[in-house]
Design a protein around this motif. Structure first.
Motif: not given
Length: 628
Positions: A524-539, A541-546, A580-583
């Protein structure tokens, strides 16, 4: 009987024998043929009945053309992938357009044309031979006796299959759990009693139930020793079984599509439609959280991912069910965990939501497309604008490595559409683990690499099995890094989420269990991750902070749908940003898992050597419902 020595007769009968011998081709490769004697007897009896029904070769020879054309495909798959034609391969053939086939075959198209012409010539020569041998026509009354016995046998077998077979009065024997087949949950199966079918037609089902009560189940002594699995191995008759299976699976797909045909999310893009953006979802397979060095494992199984700065691993993600066909629909749609065992869902997936918002969508898979373990996933995959299934092998046999996904990924990213959603469905860490990576990644020894059919139930192979599993994760690390490098090199706004469908139990400690379907924490316990580009973070930033704030949050794959839409900045009327994990609105929800009922994972006891998830209070009852 001198006519049997005529060239035309020898040519005809010899060709039919050669056609049937295709079933035994693995012997040429030095591999065993399962149930060889039963297969030989089944082929022989089927030929006798087949000949009796059609009476003369010149009449039945026409229906043999498809199987003769399939011989090169069968041999190719046996040599390079260790298995023959299946329902899945028929799906690929039907679903692949002539243009895609031409691109795939390249210069080999001329070899294919030559083979088709040669086989058609062979078939035509056999037809002439059939017409020239009237002695092979079955005119004797024994033909009708064979047909009568065949009809009686079919009726008896169907009765036993539908109504059931009574248990034999033999001393009780120790029962053993059946091993899980691909992604089917493990279960204990009685060998003394056949369960009756559940018929979809209400009238037929009522009749079946009446027969169960009176006259009752078929006596064990009267059962027909017929095996559908063996029948599918026969040549050329087994192809009919695959064709029937394919038709059934396709009908099931059509039912699901028709059920959801008019469904809409009414999703819209909250942003600039001209801004180039690619969102990527990678669905892993059979990967467990604690075997990733990214998550603290002592072996360095993720050296490349650990070097990525813009990667946030999610520490507490679980899957509600440990079977691909059940878990993936929960990942990509709003299907609740507690409906996870029900076939189908009354909504479409995130693919359709992205399409409504103006994204071009791609589903690129190294899994299989047709079969009882795959079709519920394929139903959602078909929503994409572009759907590619690349697995010619299978799960337990040799197959493509996941690097087969990289070139189609590059083509999808180069598509002219400004907005793209790409789903990669990997083969990941599915058994056989040693078939999931090339020799260069066979790092930890001893391993199962090079062993064609390892005995996974033998605890003597425990160390080698675990080493091969870690080696497969090392290769997964390489594939995911290759994906990220392609996203980095793009001038588009890029982001990616990886999540595994379920984990694995691997004879941990003194636990005597392996694979999945055992209700353990490891599954049941599984690996998961999110990767984002520098451009995505600039666009955003609040989603990446969350995202970083929620790295330790208690999550389940039910969060993925809502997170992916938030990642693409897509809105819809009844959106649930609290999932949403980004919110910033993210809230904790009850995380149910399929363990002896629907168990609250966060209020459960982790029990015994196998770390079984046991409810502290009564679990919710599971409900199954088939699509009708």
């Amino acid at each position: 009987m001198r006519f049997l020595l005529r060239p035309s007769t020898v040519f005809l009968l010899g060709s039919y024998i050669l056609l049937s011998a295709v079933a035994f081709f693995p012997l040429v490769l030095g591999k065993p043929v399962g149930h060889a004697w039963q297969l030989f007897i089944t082929e022989t009896l089927t030929w006798v009945v087949f000949w009796a029904v059609f009476q003369r070769p010149r009449w039945f020879h026409y229906v043999l053309l498809p199987s003769m054309l399939a011989v090169p495909i069968e041999i190719y798959l046996r040599i390079y992938f260790g298995q023959g034609i299946s329902t899945h391969h028929l799906g690929i053939i039907v679903e692949t357009s002539p243009k895609e086939a031409m691109e795939f075959l390249g210069q080999k198209i001329w070899l294919l044309v030559f083979l088709v012409v040669a086989i058609c010539g062979w078939w035509w020569a056999l037809l002439k031979a059939a017409k020239a041998t009237p002695e092979l026509e079955w005119r004797h009354y024994s033909r009708w006796i064979v047909i009568l016995f065949a009809i009686i046998g079919i009726c008896i077998w169907e009765y036993g299959s539908c109504v059931g077979i009574a248990a034999q009065p033999v001393p009780a024997q120790d029962s053993s759990a059946a091993s899980d087949d691909d992604d089917d949950a493990s279960s204990s199966v009685s060998t003394t009693e056949t369960k009756g079918k559940i018929l979809s037609n209400p009238t037929l089902e009522k009749l079946r139930l009446r027969l169960v009560n009176n006259p009752g189940k078929l006596p064990a002594w009267a059962s027909i020793p017929y095996s559908e699995d063996v029948m599918t191995q026969t040549w050329p008759f087994g192809l009919v079984s695959y064709a029937i299976d394919f038709w059934s699976e396709r009908s099931y797909l059509n039912e699901l599509s028709e059920k959801n045909r008019h469904f809409q999310f009414h999703a819209t893009l909250n942003g600039d439609p001209l801004l180039p953006q690619t969102v990527l979802l990678v669905i892993g397979e059979s990967s467990r959280f604690d075997r990733w060095s990214l998550n603290g494992y002592q072996r360095q199984t993720n050296p490349r991912l650990e070097a990525e700065d813009n990667l946030v691993t999610l520490r507490d993600m679980i899957t509600p069910v440990s079977a691909t066909r059940l878990s993936v629909p929960i990942i990509i749609s709003r299907k609740p965990a507690t409906q996870g065992l029900r076939a189908g869902f009354s909504e479409k997936s995130l693919i359709t939501a992205y399409k409504e918002a103006g994204f071009k969508t791609f589903w690129i898979s190294n899994q299989m497309s047709f079969g009882k373990f795959d079709t519920p996933v394929s139903a959602f995959a078909k929503e994409a604008d572009v759907t590619e299934f690349l697995n010619l092998g299978g799960f337990t046999n040799s197959s493509n490595f996941d690097d087969v996904l990289l070139e189609p990924l590059s083509r999808a990213m180069a598509d002219r559409n400004n907005k793209k959603l790409i789903v990669l469905h990997t083969l990941g860490n599915h058994w056989n683990y040693s078939h999931r990576h090339p020799k260069a990644f066979d790092l930890w020894q001893p391993s199962l690499y090079g062993i064609v059919d390892p005995e996974y139930t033998d605890l003597k192979n425990k160390e080698a099995l675990n080493n091969s599993y870690d080696n497969s994760i090392l290769y997964t690390d390489k594939i995911l890094d290759e994906v990220i490098q392609r996203l980095k090199a793009s001038t588009q706004l890029t982001s990616m989420m990886y999540v595994s469908d379920h984990g694995q139990t691997l004879y941990d400690g003194s636990c005597p269990l392996a694979f999945h379907g055992h209700n353990t924490q490891y599954e049941f316990h599984i690996p998961a991750f999110v990767w984002y580009s520098d451009a995505y973070q600039e666009q955003f930033p609040e989603k990446i902070e969350q995202l970083r704030q929620h790295q330790q949050f208690k999550l389940s794959t039910e969060n993925v749908f809502h997170t992916l839409l938030d990642m693409g900045n897509i809105q819809y009327p009844d959106e649930k940003l609290e999932w949403s994990i980004l919110n910033s609105k993210l809230k904790k929800h009850t995380r149910y898992v399929d363990s002896y009922g629907w168990t609250d994972y966060d209020n459960a006891e982790i029990s015994g050597a196998c770390h079984e998830v046991i409810a502290r209070k009564p679990a919710l009852k599971k409900k199954k419902r088939k699509v009708k």
